[in-house]
Design a protein around this motif. Structure first.
Motif, short mmCIF file in Angstrom:
data_model
loop_
_atom_site.label_atom_id
_atom_site.label_comp_id
_atom_site.label_asym_id
_atom_site.label_seq_id
_atom_site.Cartn_x
_atom_site.Cartn_y
_atom_site.Cartn_z
N GLY A 193 0.79 -1.22 0.00
CA GLY A 193 0.00 0.00 0.00
C GLY A 193 0.82 1.26 0.00
N HIS A 194 0.09 2.37 -0.12
CA HIS A 194 0.67 3.71 -0.13
C HIS A 194 0.13 4.47 1.07
N LEU A 195 1.01 5.08 1.83
CA LEU A 195 0.65 5.78 3.05
C LEU A 195 1.23 7.18 3.04
N ALA A 196 0.58 8.09 3.76
CA ALA A 196 1.08 9.45 3.93
C ALA A 196 1.03 9.81 5.40
N ARG A 220 5.08 13.69 3.25
CA ARG A 220 5.93 12.53 3.53
C ARG A 220 5.15 11.27 3.18
N ARG A 221 5.57 10.60 2.11
CA ARG A 221 4.84 9.44 1.61
C ARG A 221 5.69 8.17 1.74
N PHE A 222 4.99 7.06 1.90
CA PHE A 222 5.65 5.77 2.06
C PHE A 222 4.92 4.71 1.24
N GLY A 223 5.66 3.76 0.75
CA GLY A 223 5.10 2.51 0.27
C GLY A 223 5.42 1.44 1.31
N TYR A 224 4.56 0.43 1.42
CA TYR A 224 4.85 -0.63 2.38
C TYR A 224 4.42 -1.98 1.83
N GLN A 225 5.06 -3.01 2.33
CA GLN A 225 4.73 -4.41 2.04
C GLN A 225 4.72 -5.17 3.35
N PHE A 226 3.75 -6.06 3.51
CA PHE A 226 3.73 -6.99 4.64
C PHE A 226 3.22 -8.32 4.13
N THR A 227 4.00 -9.37 4.29
CA THR A 227 3.64 -10.69 3.81
C THR A 227 3.95 -11.74 4.86
N LEU A 228 3.01 -12.63 5.09
CA LEU A 228 3.29 -13.84 5.85
C LEU A 228 3.00 -15.04 4.95
N ASP A 273 13.76 4.46 12.14
CA ASP A 273 14.81 4.96 13.02
C ASP A 273 14.18 5.57 14.28
N ASP A 274 14.40 6.84 14.53
CA ASP A 274 13.90 7.43 15.77
C ASP A 274 12.66 8.29 15.55
N ARG A 275 11.97 8.14 14.40
CA ARG A 275 10.78 8.93 14.13
C ARG A 275 9.57 8.03 13.95
N THR A 276 8.43 8.49 14.45
CA THR A 276 7.18 7.77 14.30
C THR A 276 6.13 8.71 13.73
N TRP A 277 5.39 8.23 12.74
CA TRP A 277 4.34 9.02 12.11
C TRP A 277 2.99 8.32 12.28
N THR A 278 1.94 9.11 12.40
CA THR A 278 0.59 8.62 12.20
C THR A 278 0.33 8.64 10.70
N VAL A 279 -0.16 7.54 10.15
CA VAL A 279 -0.26 7.45 8.69
C VAL A 279 -1.66 7.03 8.27
N GLY A 280 -1.99 7.35 7.04
CA GLY A 280 -3.24 6.93 6.44
C GLY A 280 -3.05 6.73 4.95
N GLY A 281 -3.88 5.90 4.34
CA GLY A 281 -3.76 5.67 2.91
C GLY A 281 -4.62 4.51 2.46
N GLU A 282 -4.15 3.82 1.42
CA GLU A 282 -4.88 2.69 0.84
C GLU A 282 -3.95 1.51 0.66
#
Length: 367
Positions: free
Chosen positions: A43-46, A53-61, A202-211
């Motif tokens: 997904g894509h998060l902001a 500040r945008r992020f892509g993420y993957q999570f797989t089990l 690292d040492d930063r944490t964001w609240t994120v939202g997206g799809e």
């Protein structure tokens, strides 16, 4: 420990079949009779506090079956499955891709798979040096995921809820991967999931939202003997539609099987035959770390739908390189979608496996 495809082949595993009778929500849980199964979210998060500040993420089990039936000897360490986890975050502002992984026997204290209707679908201990487990839970509508890797400074905890209903990939959820009998999987997706949570680097944490986009597949002999990998696209178009495409390649690099699904803005899925779409690579990228060379830009066309899209990686190096499984290297990355004149037309994810000397996820030997 060795997890070899040849050894798996000696076991009488269940195979995917067109007449499979789906039963939800039960089929969100593990299907132990099959050799290979995965729950895949991208997904894509902001960042809420920093919208640019945008992020892509993957999570797989993954559930990797090593025995069809539970071992007969009485030991807490005997296992019929392995649990393998992959997680990655692409920090698009920083131009950085961070990958983490776990691999354990599915035994108490290390990892496992829940039984319907308990909320936990699958879990694993975190990587070495990390106390927080990796978890995949059913929240009554969709999936909640959490992971952490203290050494790599990566963690996220995300909740998802459907913006559109579940769809089947392939007729009735039977997704053929080759002409050979049994080369198929049972496959469904949630193509749009509203996503909220927290993400830390690292040492930063964001609240994120997206799809997000979620895939679940299970089967036992998904690919043909001559196939070495695939190019897979999950595209969320700006007009409210979604497009899934996969192209399977043989040892020469030629596409020998392809399929797809187009989901309307109203949520209706239509299976696409290979003649209904085309995918053409427009650029290449070579990994300095693995030596693998990947396509790095595409033109996707569906002439019957009047669709012509340019798909562009948001970052060149989104390669996942395993430290636990020998030669397991693949590209899993966030992409932007544009029209022919360059206007934004959506976003998505692309997975590229079997390039260079690499193995596919779920294939090969464990160090």
């Amino acid at each position: 420990m060795l997890v070899a495809a040849a050894a798996w082949g000696a076991v009488d595993w269940e195979t995917a079949r067109p007449e499979y009778r789906w039963a939800f929500p039960r089929d969100h849980w593990a299907r132990p009779g099959y050799r290979l199964e995965w729950w895949y979210l991208t997904g894509h998060l902001a960042a809420v506090e920093e919208p640019g500040r945008r992020f892509g993420y993957q999570f797989t089990l993954f559930r990797l079956g090593v025995a069809r039936e539970p071992p007969t000897f009485d030991s807490a360490w005997s296992a019929r499955d392995l649990v393998m986890g992959h997680a990655a975050v692409t920090d698009l502002a920083a131009g950085r891709h961070v990958f983490s992984e776990v691999l354990y026997r599915a035994v108490p204290l290390l990892g496992g798979f829940g039984r319907y209707p308990e909320p936990r679908l699958a879990w694993s201990r975190g990587p070495a040096g990390t106390e927080t487990p990796w978890t995949l839970d059913w929240n009554g509508e969709a999936f909640d995921v959490a992971m952490a890797d203290r050494v790599r400074g990566l963690a996220f905890r995300l909740a998802t809820h459907p913006a559109k209903p579940l769809v089947f990939q392939g007729p009735g959820g039977f997704s053929r991967k080759a002409q050979a009998a049994g080369a198929a999987s049972q496959y469904y997706s949630f193509t749009r999931l509203r996503t909220t949570g927290t993400l830390a680097l690292d040492d930063r944490t964001w609240t994120v939202g997206g799809e997000s986009w979620m895939d679940k597949e299970f089967g036992s002999t998904q690919l043909g003997e001559a196939q070495v990998g695939w190019d897979w696209f999950s595209l969320q178009l700006g007009d409210g539609r979604e497009l899934m495409l996969y192209l399977l390649r043989d040892r020469s690099g030629a596409v020998d099987f392809a399929s797809g699904t187009l989901v309307s803005a109203a949520g209706r899925a239509r299976h696409l035959a290979p003649a209904e779409f085309s995918v053409r690579a427009t650029a290449r990228w070579k990994s300095a770390a693995s030596g693998a060379e990947y396509p790095a830009g595409w033109v996707v066309e569906l002439p019957g739908e009047g669709v012509r899209l340019e798909v562009v990686p948001e970052l060149a190096d989104q390669e996942n390189r395993s430290r636990l499984v020998r030669d397991l290297v693949y590209w899993e990355g966030a992409v932007a979608i544009r029209t022919a004149d360059g206007a934004p037309a959506g976003r998505g994810y692309v997975e590229l496996t079997g390039y260079g000397r690499s193995r596919r996820p779920g294939q090969g030997s464990v160090r």
